[in-house]
Design an enzyme around this catalytic site. Structure first.
Site, PDB file in Angstrom:
ATOM      1  N   LEU A 196     -37.755 -11.266 -33.074  1.00 36.39           N
ATOM      2  CA  LEU A 196     -37.475  -9.835 -32.967  1.00 36.39           C
ATOM      3  C   LEU A 196     -36.006  -9.486 -32.781  1.00 36.39           C
ATOM      4  O   LEU A 196     -35.665  -8.314 -32.653  1.00 36.39           O
ATOM      5  CB  LEU A 196     -38.312  -9.236 -31.826  1.00 36.39           C
ATOM      6  CG  LEU A 196     -39.827  -9.413 -32.011  1.00 36.39           C
ATOM      7  CD1 LEU A 196     -40.594  -8.774 -30.870  1.00 36.39           C
ATOM      8  CD2 LEU A 196     -40.305  -8.862 -33.353  1.00 36.39           C
ATOM      9  N   HIS A 213     -43.654  -9.559 -41.820  1.00 37.24           N
ATOM     10  CA  HIS A 213     -43.740  -8.245 -41.178  1.00 37.24           C
ATOM     11  C   HIS A 213     -45.195  -7.783 -41.225  1.00 37.24           C
ATOM     12  O   HIS A 213     -45.843  -7.890 -42.269  1.00 37.24           O
ATOM     13  CB  HIS A 213     -42.827  -7.243 -41.898  1.00 37.24           C
ATOM     14  CG  HIS A 213     -42.790  -5.938 -41.187  1.00 37.24           C
ATOM     15  ND1 HIS A 213     -42.023  -5.726 -40.062  1.00 37.24           N
ATOM     16  CD2 HIS A 213     -43.487  -4.789 -41.396  1.00 37.24           C
ATOM     17  CE1 HIS A 213     -42.236  -4.495 -39.620  1.00 37.24           C
ATOM     18  NE2 HIS A 213     -43.111  -3.912 -40.418  1.00 37.24           N
TER      19      HIS A 213
HETATM   20  C1  GAR Z   1     -46.699 -11.144 -35.802  1.00 39.84           C
HETATM   21  O1  GAR Z   1     -47.730 -10.212 -35.939  1.00 39.84           O
HETATM   22  C2  GAR Z   1     -45.562 -10.817 -36.765  1.00 39.84           C
HETATM   23  O2  GAR Z   1     -45.989 -10.253 -37.966  1.00 39.84           O
HETATM   24  C3  GAR Z   1     -44.785  -9.806 -35.963  1.00 39.84           C
HETATM   25  O3  GAR Z   1     -44.787 -10.328 -34.659  1.00 39.84           O
HETATM   26  C4  GAR Z   1     -46.040 -11.009 -34.439  1.00 39.84           C
HETATM   27  C5  GAR Z   1     -45.746 -12.344 -33.811  1.00 39.84           C
HETATM   28  O4  GAR Z   1     -46.932 -12.972 -33.396  1.00 39.84           O
HETATM   29  N1  GAR Z   1     -43.444  -9.659 -36.492  1.00 39.84           N
HETATM   30  C6  GAR Z   1     -42.802  -8.488 -36.509  1.00 39.84           C
HETATM   31  O5  GAR Z   1     -43.265  -7.457 -36.058  1.00 39.84           O
HETATM   32  C7  GAR Z   1     -41.419  -8.553 -37.141  1.00 39.84           C
HETATM   33  N2  GAR Z   1     -40.910  -7.241 -37.393  1.00 39.84           N
HETATM   34  P1  GAR Z   1     -46.945 -14.527 -33.018  1.00 39.84           P
HETATM   35  O6  GAR Z   1     -45.784 -14.774 -32.061  1.00 39.84           O
HETATM   36  O7  GAR Z   1     -48.266 -14.732 -32.358  1.00 39.84           O
HETATM   37  O8  GAR Z   1     -46.791 -15.322 -34.294  1.00 39.84           O
END
Ligand code: GAR
Length: 188
Positions: free
Chosen positions: A83, A102
């Site tokens: 992030l 994303h």
């Molecule tokens: C995921 O849903 C990914 O798509 C999102 O963060 C989450 C991480 O989950 N990414 C974003 O929002 C990027 N803008 P995780 O740590 O369990 O893989």
């Protein structure tokens, strides 16, 4: 020569785990480590079990991230729920070799402030009939790099943010690693 892939995370790391499992015995692509922008003891233990280096980079500058990538001979950087915004020095060090996931169908629900739960809440509030995932190259503008893959899912009306998230996460675990494999194989 195997392609060397590093994972950047900021959250729980479910996508990172799935990618590590997927490429475990892969001849073409090797995961060489996980960089986390904050402490994550579960992920650290998982990486130890897998024999992979895990770095907690809370409070570290991006020069440090770059140094680790150089030391590990990385040629693919995968943002799996990372992030922080990458500075341009980092992006220019890995041209067209940084891939992000994303949790929406970009260009919808992308841009600064749109991540994780914020996306799912906005999708639910708008009563969207669809959501999905976008896998894209990273450039200097948030969520504006070239789209590589998208996968959608239909949503029932009045879907809660939690329900949207569950459907989107299922797509992430189903497709992200496979899409990385397909893309890296196609360009190498
Ligand atoms: C995921 O849903 C990914 O798509 C999102 O963060 C989450 C991480 O989950 N990414 C974003 O929002 C990027 N803008 P995780 O740590 O369990 O893989």
């Amino acid at each position: 020569m195997q392609e060397q892939l590093i994972l950047f995370i900021s959250g729980g790391g479910s996508n990172a785990r799935q990618i590590i499992h997927y490429f475990k015995d892969n001849e073409r692509v090797k995961v060489v480590g996980v960089l986390s922008s904050k402490p994550n003891l579960d992920m650290e233990a998982f990486c130890n079990d897998q024999g992979l280096p895990f770095f907690n980079l809370l409070g570290k500058e991006f020069a440090y991230y770059l140094q680790i990538c150089h030391d590990l001979n990385v040629n693919w950087v995968v943002l799996a729920g990372f992030l922080k915004k990458l500075p341009s020095e980092f992006i220019t060090a890995y041209p067209n070799q940084i891939i992000n996931i994303h949790p929406s169908l970009l260009p919808n629900y992308g841009g600064a402030g749109m991540y994780g739960q914020h996306v799912h809440r906005a999708v639910s509030a708008a009563n969207e009939p669809f959501s999905g995932i976008s896998i894209h190259l990273v450039n200097e503008e948030f969520d504006k790099g070239k789209l590589l893959f998208q996968h959608g899912v239909a949503l029932p009306s009045n879907c809660t943010a939690h329900e949207v998230e569950q459907k989107v996460r299922a797509l992430e675990l189903q497709f992200f690693a496979k899409d990385l494999d397909a893309y890296i194989s196609a360009v190498k």
